[in-house]
Design a protein around this motif. Sequence first.
Motif, mmCIF file in Angstrom:
data_model
loop_
_atom_site.group_PDB
_atom_site.id
_atom_site.type_symbol
_atom_site.label_atom_id
_atom_site.label_comp_id
_atom_site.label_asym_id
_atom_site.label_seq_id
_atom_site.Cartn_x
_atom_site.Cartn_y
_atom_site.Cartn_z
ATOM 1 N N THR A 40 0.849 -1.177 0.000
ATOM 2 C CA THR A 40 0.000 0.000 0.000
ATOM 3 C C THR A 40 0.886 1.228 0.000
ATOM 4 O OG1 THR A 40 -1.670 -1.188 1.272
ATOM 5 C CG2 THR A 40 -1.858 1.208 1.191
ATOM 6 N N LEU A 41 0.698 2.088 -0.991
ATOM 7 C CA LEU A 41 1.427 3.345 -1.099
ATOM 8 C C LEU A 41 0.494 4.469 -0.667
ATOM 9 C CD1 LEU A 41 2.965 2.731 -4.632
ATOM 10 C CD2 LEU A 41 4.014 2.241 -2.413
ATOM 11 N N ASP A 42 1.014 5.423 0.125
ATOM 12 C CA ASP A 42 0.174 6.483 0.681
ATOM 13 C C ASP A 42 0.969 7.781 0.729
ATOM 14 O OD1 ASP A 42 -1.886 7.837 1.927
ATOM 15 O OD2 ASP A 42 -1.855 6.663 3.758
ATOM 16 N N VAL A 49 2.681 14.440 6.895
ATOM 17 C CA VAL A 49 3.538 14.889 5.807
ATOM 18 C C VAL A 49 4.396 13.723 5.339
ATOM 19 C CG1 VAL A 49 5.358 16.486 5.158
ATOM 20 C CG2 VAL A 49 3.595 17.218 6.755
ATOM 21 N N GLY A 50 4.616 13.638 4.043
ATOM 22 C CA GLY A 50 5.516 12.633 3.509
ATOM 23 C C GLY A 50 4.798 11.498 2.813
ATOM 24 N N GLN A 51 5.581 10.516 2.460
ATOM 25 C CA GLN A 51 5.078 9.344 1.766
ATOM 26 C C GLN A 51 5.268 8.122 2.645
ATOM 27 O OE1 GLN A 51 7.572 9.395 -1.673
ATOM 28 N NE2 GLN A 51 6.422 11.004 -2.669
ATOM 29 N N MET A 52 4.417 7.128 2.472
ATOM 30 C CA MET A 52 4.503 5.919 3.263
ATOM 31 C C MET A 52 4.281 4.707 2.367
ATOM 32 S SD MET A 52 2.152 4.410 6.302
ATOM 33 C CE MET A 52 1.096 3.599 5.134
ATOM 34 N N ALA A 53 4.986 3.644 2.667
ATOM 35 C CA ALA A 53 4.773 2.370 1.991
ATOM 36 C C ALA A 53 4.609 1.298 3.061
ATOM 37 C CB ALA A 53 5.935 2.023 1.081
ATOM 38 N N GLU A 54 3.659 0.421 2.855
ATOM 39 C CA GLU A 54 3.421 -0.685 3.783
ATOM 40 C C GLU A 54 3.470 -1.980 2.983
ATOM 41 O OE1 GLU A 54 0.169 -1.417 7.120
ATOM 42 O OE2 GLU A 54 -0.664 -1.595 5.105
ATOM 43 N N PHE A 55 4.310 -2.905 3.431
ATOM 44 C CA PHE A 55 4.403 -4.228 2.823
ATOM 45 C C PHE A 55 3.817 -5.225 3.814
ATOM 46 C CE2 PHE A 55 6.986 -2.257 -0.182
ATOM 47 C CZ PHE A 55 7.509 -3.139 -1.098
ATOM 48 N N ILE A 56 2.885 -6.034 3.354
ATOM 49 C CA ILE A 56 2.345 -7.123 4.165
ATOM 50 C C ILE A 56 2.628 -8.412 3.402
ATOM 51 C CG2 ILE A 56 0.312 -8.149 5.230
ATOM 52 C CD1 ILE A 56 -0.946 -5.337 5.212
ATOM 53 N N ALA A 57 3.498 -9.244 3.985
ATOM 54 C CA ALA A 57 3.873 -10.517 3.354
ATOM 55 C C ALA A 57 3.158 -11.654 4.059
ATOM 56 C CB ALA A 57 5.384 -10.714 3.426
ATOM 57 N N GLY A 62 0.221 -19.630 7.416
ATOM 58 C CA GLY A 62 -0.677 -18.609 7.945
ATOM 59 C C GLY A 62 0.010 -17.423 8.591
ATOM 60 N N GLY A 63 1.313 -17.345 8.546
ATOM 61 C CA GLY A 63 2.018 -16.216 9.164
ATOM 62 C C GLY A 63 1.947 -14.961 8.322
ATOM 63 N N THR A 64 2.118 -13.816 8.986
ATOM 64 C CA THR A 64 2.101 -12.530 8.312
ATOM 65 C C THR A 64 3.241 -11.679 8.844
ATOM 66 O OG1 THR A 64 -0.304 -12.634 8.142
ATOM 67 C CG2 THR A 64 0.694 -10.482 7.843
ATOM 68 N N CYS A 65 3.906 -10.984 7.947
ATOM 69 C CA CYS A 65 4.983 -10.047 8.318
ATOM 70 C C CYS A 65 4.625 -8.697 7.735
ATOM 71 C CB CYS A 65 6.322 -10.552 7.763
ATOM 72 S SG CYS A 65 7.683 -9.451 8.127
ATOM 73 N N VAL A 66 4.639 -7.657 8.593
ATOM 74 C CA VAL A 66 4.263 -6.318 8.170
ATOM 75 C C VAL A 66 5.452 -5.385 8.336
ATOM 76 C CG1 VAL A 66 2.694 -4.388 8.586
ATOM 77 C CG2 VAL A 66 1.890 -6.720 8.898
ATOM 78 N N SER A 67 5.680 -4.535 7.328
ATOM 79 C CA SER A 67 6.768 -3.564 7.374
ATOM 80 C C SER A 67 6.255 -2.218 6.877
ATOM 81 C CB SER A 67 7.933 -4.031 6.507
ATOM 82 O OG SER A 67 8.953 -3.065 6.509
ATOM 83 N N HIS A 68 6.642 -1.151 7.579
ATOM 84 C CA HIS A 68 6.273 0.207 7.198
ATOM 85 C C HIS A 68 7.534 1.008 6.908
ATOM 86 C CE1 HIS A 68 2.116 -0.185 8.739
ATOM 87 N NE2 HIS A 68 2.683 -0.970 9.629
ATOM 88 N N ALA A 69 7.448 1.897 5.937
ATOM 89 C CA ALA A 69 8.561 2.803 5.640
ATOM 90 C C ALA A 69 7.983 4.185 5.339
ATOM 91 C CB ALA A 69 9.369 2.309 4.459
ATOM 92 N N LYS A 70 8.619 5.212 5.888
ATOM 93 C CA LYS A 70 8.193 6.586 5.654
ATOM 94 C C LYS A 70 9.334 7.366 5.037
ATOM 95 C CE LYS A 70 4.916 6.681 9.434
ATOM 96 N NZ LYS A 70 4.496 7.336 10.667
ATOM 97 N N ALA A 71 8.971 8.306 4.160
ATOM 98 C CA ALA A 71 9.978 9.179 3.543
ATOM 99 C C ALA A 71 9.540 10.612 3.642
ATOM 100 C CB ALA A 71 10.172 8.797 2.081
#
Length: 71
Positions: A40-42, A49-57, A62-71
């Motif tokens: 998800t790009l936001d 303020v800024g941009q955000m990307a969220e990766f959900i693997a 059944g496991g899930t790994c979530v990562s967020h990055a802000k710029a």
Amino acid sequence: MRVTVTARHIDPTPSSDAYAREKAGKLEHLFDGITSVTITLDVGRKGRVGQMAEFIAHVTGGGTCVSHAKA
């Protein structure tokens, strides 16, 4: 691996979609068992303020790994 790219508050461009898919493709080399990735790009709005990307693997078992990055 199935990759889904969505965008919030912006119109996704082909280049941002391709870039996100390229980065998701690198996950396959690092981790075994990833079945799908949702990206998800936001952009900032209403005080954010800024941009955000969220990766959900999603991984096998059944496991899930979530990562967020802000710029």
